[in-house]
Design a protein around this motif. Structure first.
Motif, PDB file in Angstrom:
ATOM      1  N   UNK A  21     -16.113   6.547   9.657  1.00  0.00           N
ATOM      2  CA  UNK A  21     -16.633   5.995   8.407  1.00  0.00           C
ATOM      3  C   UNK A  21     -15.589   5.987   7.292  1.00  0.00           C
ATOM      4  N   UNK A  22     -14.799   7.044   7.205  1.00  0.00           N
ATOM      5  CA  UNK A  22     -13.751   7.094   6.176  1.00  0.00           C
ATOM      6  C   UNK A  22     -12.711   6.012   6.448  1.00  0.00           C
ATOM      7  N   UNK A  23     -12.321   5.860   7.708  1.00  0.00           N
ATOM      8  CA  UNK A  23     -11.339   4.819   8.034  1.00  0.00           C
ATOM      9  C   UNK A  23     -11.914   3.434   7.790  1.00  0.00           C
ATOM     10  N   UNK A  24     -13.172   3.211   8.177  1.00  0.00           N
ATOM     11  CA  UNK A  24     -13.802   1.908   7.931  1.00  0.00           C
ATOM     12  C   UNK A  24     -13.847   1.613   6.441  1.00  0.00           C
ATOM     13  N   UNK A  25     -14.233   2.607   5.646  1.00  0.00           N
ATOM     14  CA  UNK A  25     -14.312   2.410   4.193  1.00  0.00           C
ATOM     15  C   UNK A  25     -12.947   2.053   3.629  1.00  0.00           C
ATOM     16  N   UNK A  26     -11.929   2.770   4.046  1.00  0.00           N
ATOM     17  CA  UNK A  26     -10.576   2.490   3.580  1.00  0.00           C
ATOM     18  C   UNK A  26     -10.141   1.086   3.983  1.00  0.00           C
ATOM     19  N   UNK A  27     -10.328   0.757   5.259  1.00  0.00           N
ATOM     20  CA  UNK A  27      -9.881  -0.539   5.758  1.00  0.00           C
ATOM     21  C   UNK A  27     -10.668  -1.694   5.152  1.00  0.00           C
ATOM     22  N   UNK A  28     -11.929  -1.462   4.806  1.00  0.00           N
ATOM     23  CA  UNK A  28     -12.715  -2.493   4.119  1.00  0.00           C
ATOM     24  C   UNK A  28     -12.057  -2.905   2.809  1.00  0.00           C
ATOM     25  N   UNK A  29     -11.478  -1.942   2.130  1.00  0.00           N
ATOM     26  CA  UNK A  29     -10.851  -2.224   0.837  1.00  0.00           C
ATOM     27  C   UNK A  29      -9.543  -2.986   0.979  1.00  0.00           C
ATOM     28  N   UNK A  30      -8.886  -2.837   2.121  1.00  0.00           N
ATOM     29  CA  UNK A  30      -7.569  -3.437   2.342  1.00  0.00           C
ATOM     30  C   UNK A  30      -7.663  -4.792   3.048  1.00  0.00           C
ATOM     31  N   UNK A  54       0.464  -2.334   2.674  1.00  0.00           N
ATOM     32  CA  UNK A  54      -0.786  -2.776   2.048  1.00  0.00           C
ATOM     33  C   UNK A  54      -1.454  -1.629   1.302  1.00  0.00           C
ATOM     34  N   UNK A  55      -1.381  -0.429   1.867  1.00  0.00           N
ATOM     35  CA  UNK A  55      -1.947   0.750   1.183  1.00  0.00           C
ATOM     36  C   UNK A  55      -1.218   1.009  -0.119  1.00  0.00           C
ATOM     37  N   UNK A  56       0.101   1.002  -0.057  1.00  0.00           N
ATOM     38  CA  UNK A  56       0.917   1.293  -1.235  1.00  0.00           C
ATOM     39  C   UNK A  56       0.724   0.258  -2.333  1.00  0.00           C
ATOM     40  N   UNK A  57       0.490  -0.985  -1.935  1.00  0.00           N
ATOM     41  CA  UNK A  57       0.366  -2.075  -2.903  1.00  0.00           C
ATOM     42  C   UNK A  57      -1.078  -2.444  -3.209  1.00  0.00           C
ATOM     43  N   UNK A  58      -2.020  -1.607  -2.791  1.00  0.00           N
ATOM     44  CA  UNK A  58      -3.431  -1.920  -3.011  1.00  0.00           C
ATOM     45  C   UNK A  58      -3.717  -2.150  -4.490  1.00  0.00           C
ATOM     46  N   UNK A  59      -4.363  -3.269  -4.773  1.00  0.00           N
ATOM     47  CA  UNK A  59      -4.750  -3.605  -6.140  1.00  0.00           C
ATOM     48  C   UNK A  59      -6.262  -3.800  -6.158  1.00  0.00           C
ATOM     49  N   UNK A  60      -6.996  -2.920  -6.824  1.00  0.00           N
ATOM     50  CA  UNK A  60      -8.462  -3.009  -6.815  1.00  0.00           C
ATOM     51  C   UNK A  60      -8.996  -4.313  -7.412  1.00  0.00           C
ATOM     52  N   UNK A  61      -8.192  -5.014  -8.164  1.00  0.00           N
ATOM     53  CA  UNK A  61      -8.651  -6.283  -8.740  1.00  0.00           C
ATOM     54  C   UNK A  61      -8.860  -7.360  -7.682  1.00  0.00           C
ATOM     55  N   UNK A  62      -8.288  -7.159  -6.487  1.00  0.00           N
ATOM     56  CA  UNK A  62      -8.434  -8.139  -5.415  1.00  0.00           C
ATOM     57  C   UNK A  62      -9.537  -7.784  -4.433  1.00  0.00           C
ATOM     58  N   UNK A  63     -10.295  -6.765  -4.758  1.00  0.00           N
ATOM     59  CA  UNK A  63     -11.407  -6.331  -3.919  1.00  0.00           C
ATOM     60  C   UNK A  63     -12.710  -6.690  -4.635  1.00  0.00           C
ATOM     61  N   UNK A  64     -13.644  -7.280  -3.913  1.00  0.00           N
ATOM     62  CA  UNK A  64     -14.916  -7.644  -4.538  1.00  0.00           C
ATOM     63  C   UNK A  64     -15.772  -6.398  -4.752  1.00  0.00           C
ATOM     64  N   UNK A  65     -16.678  -6.488  -5.691  1.00  0.00           N
ATOM     65  CA  UNK A  65     -17.596  -5.375  -5.940  1.00  0.00           C
ATOM     66  C   UNK A  65     -18.490  -5.120  -4.727  1.00  0.00           C
ATOM     67  N   UNK A  66     -18.888  -6.184  -4.035  1.00  0.00           N
ATOM     68  CA  UNK A  66     -19.759  -5.996  -2.864  1.00  0.00           C
ATOM     69  C   UNK A  66     -19.008  -5.268  -1.749  1.00  0.00           C
ATOM     70  N   UNK A  67     -17.719  -5.550  -1.578  1.00  0.00           N
ATOM     71  CA  UNK A  67     -16.922  -4.847  -0.574  1.00  0.00           C
ATOM     72  C   UNK A  67     -16.747  -3.391  -0.965  1.00  0.00           C
ATOM     73  N   UNK A  68     -16.477  -3.148  -2.225  1.00  0.00           N
ATOM     74  CA  UNK A  68     -16.339  -1.771  -2.707  1.00  0.00           C
ATOM     75  C   UNK A  68     -17.645  -1.002  -2.491  1.00  0.00           C
TER      76      UNK A  68
END
Length: 100
Positions: A21-30, A54-68
């Protein structure tokens, strides 16, 4: 997480639920949510040679609220402590280890 531990995690046939679940949650964001359905899809994405970048350059502005929200829902029942105390050895034992 160092490369050796990451490789061990990726090789698990069926990790404990908290780990998956932790890995899925992380990968969902990326990645795109439709790309992350189960542990097999996580393993596929974990093989991406660009994952660390991709982890290092993660920008939360490119993630939708529904995905988060999906990511948050996956780990909502977990605490920081429960995630930290799940050791790699316990994970291997619980999953039965990599199939040789």
């Amino acid at each position: 997480m160092d490369k050796k531990k990451f490789a061990t995690l990726k090789s698990l046939a069926a990790p404990p639920t908290v780990v998956a679940d932790v890995m899925k949650a992380f990968l969902l964001l990326v990645y795109q949510p439709e790309d992350i359905q189960d542990w097999k899809s996580c393993q596929k994405k974990m093989s991406d040679p660009d994952l660390m970048i991709k982890m290092e350059n993660f920008d939360p502005q490119y993630c939708t609220l529904s995905t988060a929200q999906k990511a948050e829902d996956l780990i909502a029942a977990e605490t920081e402590e429960s995630i930290k105390t799940t050791s790699m050895v316990e994970n291997v034992k619980a999953s039965g280890g990599r199939k040789a």
